[in-house]
Design an enzyme around this catalytic site. Structure first.
Site, PDB file in Angstrom:
ATOM      1  N   GLY A   1      16.128 -36.646 -38.195  1.00  0.00           N
ATOM      2  CA  GLY A   1      15.075 -37.561 -37.646  1.00  0.00           C
ATOM      3  C   GLY A   1      13.607 -36.870 -38.275  1.00  0.00           C
ATOM      4  O   GLY A   1      13.756 -35.822 -38.949  1.00  0.00           O
TER       5      GLY A   1
ATOM      6  N   CYS B   1      20.660 -32.163 -41.007  1.00  0.00           N
ATOM      7  CA  CYS B   1      19.172 -32.226 -41.485  1.00  0.00           C
ATOM      8  C   CYS B   1      18.215 -31.988 -40.243  1.00  0.00           C
ATOM      9  O   CYS B   1      18.333 -30.520 -39.625  1.00  0.00           O
ATOM     10  CB  CYS B   1      18.609 -33.569 -41.898  1.00  0.00           C
ATOM     11  N   TYR B   2      17.710 -32.502 -39.406  1.00  0.00           N
ATOM     12  CA  TYR B   2      16.833 -32.383 -38.066  1.00  0.00           C
ATOM     13  C   TYR B   2      17.922 -31.813 -37.340  1.00  0.00           C
ATOM     14  O   TYR B   2      17.464 -30.654 -36.540  1.00  0.00           O
ATOM     15  CB  TYR B   2      16.259 -33.482 -37.754  1.00  0.00           C
TER      16      TYR B   2
ATOM     17  N   HIS C   1      21.854 -35.045 -46.313  1.00  0.00           N
ATOM     18  CA  HIS C   1      22.512 -36.310 -45.648  1.00  0.00           C
ATOM     19  C   HIS C   1      23.764 -36.677 -46.257  1.00  0.00           C
ATOM     20  O   HIS C   1      23.802 -37.317 -47.153  1.00  0.00           O
ATOM     21  CB  HIS C   1      21.454 -37.401 -45.569  1.00  0.00           C
TER      22      HIS C   1
ATOM     23  N   GLU D   1      25.844 -38.893 -45.271  1.00  0.00           N
ATOM     24  CA  GLU D   1      26.175 -40.042 -44.836  1.00  0.00           C
ATOM     25  C   GLU D   1      25.861 -41.030 -46.022  1.00  0.00           C
ATOM     26  O   GLU D   1      26.014 -42.274 -45.834  1.00  0.00           O
ATOM     27  CB  GLU D   1      25.498 -40.445 -43.215  1.00  0.00           C
TER      28      GLU D   1
ATOM     29  N   SER E   1      25.249 -71.578 -39.675  1.00  0.00           N
ATOM     30  CA  SER E   1      24.748 -71.933 -41.031  1.00  0.00           C
ATOM     31  C   SER E   1      25.741 -72.525 -41.800  1.00  0.00           C
ATOM     32  O   SER E   1      25.541 -72.918 -42.895  1.00  0.00           O
ATOM     33  CB  SER E   1      23.738 -70.731 -41.338  1.00  0.00           C
ATOM     34  N   GLY E   2      27.071 -71.777 -41.502  1.00  0.00           N
ATOM     35  CA  GLY E   2      28.212 -71.779 -42.539  1.00  0.00           C
ATOM     36  C   GLY E   2      28.086 -70.598 -43.115  1.00  0.00           C
ATOM     37  O   GLY E   2      28.993 -70.413 -44.075  1.00  0.00           O
TER      38      GLY E   2
ATOM     39  N   VAL F   1      28.518 -66.608 -43.621  1.00  0.00           N
ATOM     40  CA  VAL F   1      29.701 -65.606 -43.163  1.00  0.00           C
ATOM     41  C   VAL F   1      29.242 -64.888 -41.716  1.00  0.00           C
ATOM     42  O   VAL F   1      30.209 -65.020 -40.878  1.00  0.00           O
ATOM     43  CB  VAL F   1      30.057 -64.286 -44.103  1.00  0.00           C
ATOM     44  N   ASP F   2      28.150 -64.679 -41.655  1.00  0.00           N
ATOM     45  CA  ASP F   2      27.526 -63.900 -40.369  1.00  0.00           C
ATOM     46  C   ASP F   2      27.752 -65.013 -39.126  1.00  0.00           C
ATOM     47  O   ASP F   2      28.164 -64.397 -38.295  1.00  0.00           O
ATOM     48  CB  ASP F   2      26.123 -63.509 -40.562  1.00  0.00           C
ATOM     49  N   SER F   3      27.153 -66.042 -39.268  1.00  0.00           N
ATOM     50  CA  SER F   3      26.893 -66.692 -38.222  1.00  0.00           C
ATOM     51  C   SER F   3      28.512 -67.379 -37.965  1.00  0.00           C
ATOM     52  O   SER F   3      28.848 -67.544 -36.691  1.00  0.00           O
ATOM     53  CB  SER F   3      26.191 -68.105 -38.103  1.00  0.00           C
ATOM     54  N   SER F   4      29.252 -67.562 -39.013  1.00  0.00           N
ATOM     55  CA  SER F   4      30.560 -68.041 -38.765  1.00  0.00           C
ATOM     56  C   SER F   4      31.375 -66.991 -38.225  1.00  0.00           C
ATOM     57  O   SER F   4      32.213 -67.314 -36.862  1.00  0.00           O
ATOM     58  CB  SER F   4      31.063 -68.214 -40.118  1.00  0.00           C
TER      59      SER F   4
ATOM     60  N   LYS G   1      27.565 -55.838 -43.880  1.00  0.00           N
ATOM     61  CA  LYS G   1      28.168 -57.013 -44.435  1.00  0.00           C
ATOM     62  C   LYS G   1      29.743 -56.798 -44.563  1.00  0.00           C
ATOM     63  O   LYS G   1      30.432 -57.886 -44.131  1.00  0.00           O
ATOM     64  CB  LYS G   1      27.449 -57.296 -45.617  1.00  0.00           C
TER      65      LYS G   1
END
Ligand code: XMP
Length: 522
Positions: free
Chosen positions: A61, A88-89, A179, A181, A232-233, A235-238, A378
């Protein structure tokens, strides 16, 4: 906490506002560990006993523990008897609270790559580390630990961070200055793997479990309400639509706004798949006349984007009204969209392009948002899509921007140019697929240039459009490099496009990286 969460071992991430806290969650999901991120303010002693974590991670942070009122976890975190990892923090907070000392950065701030080497005090946290001597890590800190708390030993050091890795193995408290990650700590995942092993996690949190939990959450949020989703067609909205449909069935209606700027055969494919395979209530709003009419004569990229974005909202609203309204709007917002909307400095960031999405919709329509993918990246959305049974060919599709072909047609958009562009793009993508390169490339497309050039075909002179091929590799679309096709591939593709697509007589390959270029041409 959902019932499903309750039935799994839980890890608590206490968030102190680091830009990369979600990456910790992501690393843990990769290890099939269930975790939740909670801002430090919400982590009260009552919360801790209810949540009953099997381990706790204190995130990084921007604050300084030395400042008055610095954010700290409740001391009870250290009395739970479970492993705690400070990053870290988080490390500084631990030292500050457990009897060590943190000093303000006086020229000791350290940002970027550093190398950690082991000491004589080995710890299980670092099993599998130092196989080749030293480990690259990513530092990003201003303050530093000057004295470690009683009970701790140093297990790893770096030139500027003598307490890079410290551990109190008896109490199972661990802390690192860097970090683990982020990508730039290449062996960081092993550190998390060791930590969850120390805590006794069994790795029972799979995408299947995620799906069940997401479905349950959607049901709880929506109740008997109605939801509409702009499909929208992509990947995300589908994936969002299929998941929500699984949760609430026909309480969901999807609207596919066809702006006439889709690629060859795309609208038919998308609408066909959702109607036929998923039996999902779907309105195909063919508004191409409206969009193309309003774009006539417009060549400025931002004006194009604004027109398309504005019309999209109007059209979507019209269809929502026809449905009798809905209380909820579903969006396929991903975690990177959430991060990008918060600028690093906390100030407004410069607008490079007005991204088209349905972001303006909720305020305008007074709807509540359903965003079941908000915590995912994604590739995780793709994994969820696979889990939901979406075909691989669909899940692996390259991203396609909301404004569609409009931003691949610099200058004025005409129907003639769009038709030529669709054909050229189809040949190019076919070539990429035939050569087995599709999955290696983040995104590939053709842009039709606002310029005609002279050529010769047969015995005749041609005066046709030039086009540019674009193909990039990227992990997140934020930075990108051009794809190194072979000359043979480029030559063969150029020949095919010129032979098969009437209206193009010159093909170029765009070798600009991002930055300084952007992926799309506008
Ligand atoms: P740029 O061109 O900014 O694109 O390098 C980065 C990624 O974002 C996509 N893109 C968009 N996606 N609405 C979207 O949904 C937009 O307005 C938009 N503009 C660009 C682009 O295709 C690439 O994947």
């Amino acid at each position: 906490m959902t019932d499903i969460a309750q039935s799994h071992d839980r890890l608590l991430i206490v968030d102190f506002g680091s830009q990369v806290t979600q990456l910790i969650a992501r690393r843990l999901r990769e290890l099939n560990v269930y975790c939740e991120i909670h801002p430090f303010q919400n982590v009260t002693p009552d919360f801790l006993s209810e949540f009953a974590p099997k381990a706790v991670i204190l995130s990084g942070g921007p604050a300084s523990v030395i400042d008055e009122g610095a954010p700290l976890p409740p001391p009870e975190v250290f009395e739970l008897g479970v492993p705690v990892l400070g990053i870290c923090y988080g490390q500084q907070a631990m030292m500050h609270m457990l009897g060590g000392q943190v000093l303000r950065g006086d020229g000791t701030a350290e940002f970027g790559r550093a190398y950690v080497t082991p000491t004589d005090h080995a710890t299980d946290l670092l099993t599998g580390w130092f196989l080749e001597g030293r480990e690259q890590v990513w530092m990003s800190h201003g303050d530093h630990v000057a004295r470690i708390a009683p009970g701790f030993e140093v297990s790893g050091t770096s030139p500027n961070a003598p307490f890079a890795v410290i551990a109190d193995v008896n109490r199972r408290f661990y802390a690192v200055q860097f970090h683990p990650e982020v990508h730039h700590t290449p062996n960081g995942k092993t550190l998390y793997e060791n930590f969850v092993k120390i805590a006794g996690f069994t790795g029972d949190w799979t995408m299947e479990a995620y799906r069940e939990q997401a479905v349950q959450k959607i049901r709880e949020q929506v109740g008997k309400g109605r939801v509409i989703c702009a499909l929208s067609g992509g990947v995300d909205s589908s994936v969002a639509a299929v998941l929500i449909h699984e949760a609430i069935g026909d309480q969901l209606t999807c609207v596919y706004v066809d702006h006439g700027l889709m690629r060859q055969g795309e609208s038919e494919q998308v609408v066909g798949m959702f109607r036929e395979h998923y039996n999902l209530p779907l309105i195909h709003a063919d508004e191409s006349e409206l969009f193309l009419g309003r774009l006539e004569g417009v060549s400025d990229p931002e004006t194009k984007r604004k027109i398309i974005g504005g019309l999209f909202i109007d059209v979507f609203q019209k269809h929502a009204d026809e449905l009798g309204g809905a209380e909820f709007l579903a969006q396929g917002t991903l975690y990177p969209d959430v991060i990008e909307s918060v600028s690093f400095s906390g100030g407004p960031s410069v607008t490079i392009k007005s991204h088209h999405n349905v972001g303006g919709l909720p305020e305008k329509m007074g709807m509540k948002l359903v965003e079941p993918l908000r915590e995912l990246f994604k590739d995780e959305v793709r994994a969820l899509g696979r889990e939901l049974g979406l075909p691989d060919s669909f899940i692996g599709r390259h991203p396609f921007p909301g404004p569609g072909l409009a931003i691949r047609c610099p200058g004025e958009i005409t129907r003639e140019k769009l038709e030529i562009l669709r054909k050229a793009d189809a040949v190019y993508i076919d070539q990429i697929r035939k050569h087995g390169l599709y999955d290696e490339i983040w995104q590939a497309f053709v842009a039709i240039l606002p310029v005609r050039t002279v050529g010769v075909m047969g015995d005749g002179r041609t005066y046709d459009f030039a086009c540019a091929l674009r193909a990039v590799t990227s992990v997140d679309g934020m930075t990108a490099d051009y794809y190194p096709f072979t000359h043979e591939f480029l030559g063969e593709t150029a020949t095919r496009i010129i032979n098969e697509v009437k209206g193009i007589n010159r093909v170029t390959y765009d070798i600009t990286s991002k930055p300084p270029g952007t992926i799309e041409w506008e």
